[in-house]
Design a protein around this motif. Structure first.
Motif, PDB file in Angstrom:
ATOM      1  N   ALA A 177       0.780  -1.357   0.077  1.00  0.00           N
ATOM      2  CA  ALA A 177       0.079   0.022   0.008  1.00  0.00           C
ATOM      3  C   ALA A 177       0.809   1.531  -0.007  1.00  0.00           C
ATOM      4  N   GLY A 178       2.217   0.997   0.153  1.00  0.00           N
ATOM      5  CA  GLY A 178       3.029   2.258   0.127  1.00  0.00           C
ATOM      6  C   GLY A 178       4.339   2.117   0.948  1.00  0.00           C
ATOM      7  N   GLU A 179       5.171   3.007   0.464  1.00  0.00           N
ATOM      8  CA  GLU A 179       6.463   3.097   1.432  1.00  0.00           C
ATOM      9  C   GLU A 179       6.519   4.048   2.449  1.00  0.00           C
ATOM     10  N   HIS A 180       7.477   3.711   3.371  1.00  0.00           N
ATOM     11  CA  HIS A 180       7.705   4.532   4.709  1.00  0.00           C
ATOM     12  C   HIS A 180       9.086   4.723   4.921  1.00  0.00           C
ATOM     13  N   ARG A 181       9.702   5.705   4.945  1.00  0.00           N
ATOM     14  CA  ARG A 181      10.967   6.050   5.157  1.00  0.00           C
ATOM     15  C   ARG A 181      11.316   6.029   6.672  1.00  0.00           C
ATOM     16  N   MET A 182      12.032   5.234   7.252  1.00  0.00           N
ATOM     17  CA  MET A 182      12.310   5.292   8.743  1.00  0.00           C
ATOM     18  C   MET A 182      13.091   6.440   9.057  1.00  0.00           C
TER      19      MET A 182
ATOM     20  N   THR B 285      -1.797   1.804  17.179  1.00  0.00           N
ATOM     21  CA  THR B 285      -0.353   1.377  17.077  1.00  0.00           C
ATOM     22  C   THR B 285      -0.497  -0.169  18.078  1.00  0.00           C
ATOM     23  N   VAL B 286      -1.432  -0.139  18.633  1.00  0.00           N
ATOM     24  CA  VAL B 286      -1.797  -1.705  19.351  1.00  0.00           C
ATOM     25  C   VAL B 286      -2.252  -2.366  18.095  1.00  0.00           C
TER      26      VAL B 286
ATOM     27  N   VAL C  56      17.886   3.778  30.706  1.00  0.00           N
ATOM     28  CA  VAL C  56      16.954   2.774  30.103  1.00  0.00           C
ATOM     29  C   VAL C  56      15.969   3.501  29.146  1.00  0.00           C
ATOM     30  N   HIS C  57      16.206   3.181  27.907  1.00  0.00           N
ATOM     31  CA  HIS C  57      15.482   3.801  26.802  1.00  0.00           C
ATOM     32  C   HIS C  57      14.303   3.018  26.048  1.00  0.00           C
ATOM     33  N   SER C  58      13.505   3.820  25.466  1.00  0.00           N
ATOM     34  CA  SER C  58      12.636   3.010  24.700  1.00  0.00           C
ATOM     35  C   SER C  58      13.581   2.593  23.465  1.00  0.00           C
ATOM     36  N   PRO C  59      13.290   1.529  22.678  1.00  0.00           N
ATOM     37  CA  PRO C  59      13.960   1.170  21.750  1.00  0.00           C
ATOM     38  C   PRO C  59      13.702   2.064  20.428  1.00  0.00           C
ATOM     39  N   ALA C  60      12.838   3.144  20.562  1.00  0.00           N
ATOM     40  CA  ALA C  60      12.479   3.629  19.398  1.00  0.00           C
ATOM     41  C   ALA C  60      13.601   4.830  19.067  1.00  0.00           C
TER      42      ALA C  60
ATOM     43  N   SER D  91      14.537   9.644  22.832  1.00  0.00           N
ATOM     44  CA  SER D  91      14.028   8.358  22.649  1.00  0.00           C
ATOM     45  C   SER D  91      12.417   8.298  22.851  1.00  0.00           C
ATOM     46  N   THR D  92      11.970   9.002  23.827  1.00  0.00           N
ATOM     47  CA  THR D  92      10.811   9.060  24.312  1.00  0.00           C
ATOM     48  C   THR D  92      10.015   9.713  23.121  1.00  0.00           C
ATOM     49  N   SER D  93      10.515  10.910  22.927  1.00  0.00           N
ATOM     50  CA  SER D  93       9.857  11.831  21.956  1.00  0.00           C
ATOM     51  C   SER D  93       9.551  10.840  20.396  1.00  0.00           C
ATOM     52  N   VAL D  94      10.632  10.218  20.138  1.00  0.00           N
ATOM     53  CA  VAL D  94      10.554   9.465  18.852  1.00  0.00           C
ATOM     54  C   VAL D  94       9.590   8.190  18.947  1.00  0.00           C
ATOM     55  N   HIS D  95       9.483   7.593  20.343  1.00  0.00           N
ATOM     56  CA  HIS D  95       8.690   6.559  20.363  1.00  0.00           C
ATOM     57  C   HIS D  95       7.121   7.017  20.138  1.00  0.00           C
ATOM     58  N   ARG D  96       6.988   8.456  20.569  1.00  0.00           N
ATOM     59  CA  ARG D  96       5.635   9.039  20.609  1.00  0.00           C
ATOM     60  C   ARG D  96       5.351   9.709  19.208  1.00  0.00           C
ATOM     61  N   GLY D  97       6.235   9.706  18.331  1.00  0.00           N
ATOM     62  CA  GLY D  97       5.793   9.987  17.156  1.00  0.00           C
ATOM     63  C   GLY D  97       6.044  11.646  16.811  1.00  0.00           C
TER      64      GLY D  97
END
Length: 471
Positions: free
Chosen positions: A81-86, A212-213, A294-298, A348-354
């Protein structure tokens, strides 16, 4: 008595072991497990960490073992359905030769670091679980569940987010649950998907939840035949880590059949959190890596920040143990690394939350120590773009590549008062720390000798002076 006991043979502990070994420090890495960590969990190596690995002599092996991050491919109802650049794109340059993150499964990174440590004469003692320690003015005694005690002048706790040593010392961690929803991460073998894309399966947009869930991602792990599966579940879900459990999740959230998942090689579940140790030192014991933050992996920040903790601490321990610098130098480890860890945790937290894209900040090339007591900028009129405390960029001076000149456990003297350096440096005299940051900068060398004596920078190597390889 040994010089340093490093507890934990993850990327942070192994990187520190390498740095100490090349400095002639008598160190032992102790690991509670019987083998190296078997999973892919921390698979992203940021450009700044690649520079560190260049200096530690493992970059060629790391690059051969990994690859670029693939483009995300979004699937809906079994169709692309489309591409997403990480990541936001970045171009390599003379001053920053490693522009993009590299994907290497964590188990492979650790194998390479372990091999390098062994090559340098370093040691890892497996099956050594720490159960306690005691300190006195001369050293630290560490007790193990099995085997004799170890006596060391200094101890580094690199034993993960549930650090036994941190808890034993009574050092608290302040933080938050970034996401209460449990997440599955597993390394699997499967059929039915290409290895050219990171396959993303969003949840049904008509369903409940925050979008996301119910999410599923299946990423080919560079340099292997494996895929990493990541799936997020509603809060309170008991995650099934078995082959059957992983098959059910993949089949329910994608167009793949259960039998397309042929093997689960490693699996774990976690709840993303962000936490920072209240302090990074207790007497002769230092915290590093996940034991300290300890970080979110995002965003791929945790492993990288831990490796850079090790890179900061290694040269300081070496200088003090060899008598080149006063013990007070060790106080700058927490002074420099704890603010960095706090900032990166927020990222990291900001990236995790988009809220933040994976871009310049997550590459970690802009991190530095301008406010450190080790950073002495004496140019008052026009300090230029690179100042004391900044990362020392790459480039070429008189035919010599700067990263080659910096490589090794020494301090480096860079004199560009004649304007022969890359434009990014401007003009001046720079004393480059062993970890690749500018310690002292001036319009001339006046005052540099006093600084060098204070920090143990004995006989810094001029850029024009060979050899440039790691001892």
């Amino acid at each position: 008595m040994i010089d340093v006991l490093v507890v934990g043979a993850g990327p942070c502990g192994l990187a520190l072991g390498i740095d100490l070994a090349r400095r002639g420090v008598d160190a032992l890495v102790a690991e509670r497990a019987g083998t190296l960590f078997p999973g892919s969990r921390g698979k992203g190596l940021q450009p700044r960490t690649l520079e560190v690995f260049d200096d530690l002599g493992v970059l060629d092996a790391i690059r051969a073992a990994g690859g670029a991050y693939p483009v995300g491919m979004v699937w809906r109802d079994g169709r692309r359905a489309g591409e997403h650049r990480m990541f936001e794109p970045a171009e390599a340059s003379e001053d920053s030769p490693y522009a993009e993150p590299l994907m290497v499964p964590q188990w492979r990174t650790q194998e390479i670091l372990h091999a390098r440590l062994t090559e340098l004469g370093g040691r890892v003692a497996f099956g050594r679980e720490v159960i306690g320690l005691s300190q006195d003015p001369d050293g630290v005694t560490v007790r193990f569940a099995d085997g004799p005690d170890v006596r060391a002048k200094y101890v580094v706790a690199a034993d993960g987010g549930r650090s036994t040593l941190r808890r034993t010392l009574g050092i608290g961690m302040t933080g938050e649950t970034v996401d209460p929803s449990p997440t599955l991460v597993a390394d699997v073998r499967l059929t039915g998907l290409d290895r050219d894309n990171w396959h993303l399966f969003p949840p049904d947009p008509t369903g409940d939840g925050d979008g996301t869930v119910g999410f599923l991602a299946i990423c080919p792990l560079a340099g292997t035949e494996d895929f990493q599966v990541v799936a997020r579940f509603p809060e309170g879900t008991a995650v099934d880590l078995s082959l059957d459990g992983v098959r059910k999740v993949v089949a329910a959230r994608s167009h793949l059949a259960p039998d397309d998942v042929t093997e689960v090689r490693w699996a774990s579940d976690f709840r993303p959190r962000a936490a920072l140790a209240d302090r990074f030192r207790d007497g002769r014991v230092f915290l590093a890596g996940d034991a300290a933050h300890v970080h979110s992996p995002a965003g791929g920040q945790g492993l990288n920040t831990g490796v850079q903790d090790a890179y900061n601490l290694g040269w300081k321990l070496g200088a003090v143990l060899h008598g080149a610098a006063p013990v007070s130098l060790l106080a700058t480890y927490e002074e420099e690394r704890r603010p960095i860890a706090a900032d990166v945790l927020g990222l990291s937290t900001s990236v995790h939350r988009g809220e933040t894209r994976r871009g310049d900040a997550t590459r970690q090339l802009g991190l530095g120590y301008r406010d450190s007591s080790l950073s002495e900028e004496t140019r008052t009129a026009n300090p230029g773009p690179v100042r004391a405390g900044d990362r020392a960029p790459d480039g070429t001076v008189a035919g010599v590549r700067l990263f080659e000149a910096f490589r090794g456990p020494h301090w480096t003297l860079l004199d560009v008062t004649t304007g022969t350096a890359p434009e990014i440096y401007g003009t001046g005299v720079f004393l480059i720390r062993p970890d690749g940051y500018v310690g002292w900068a001036g319009a001339t060398s006046d005052g540099m000798a006093e600084y060098a004596a204070r920090v143990g920078a004995k006989e810094p190597r001029p850029v024009s002076h060979p050899p440039y390889d790691t001892p």
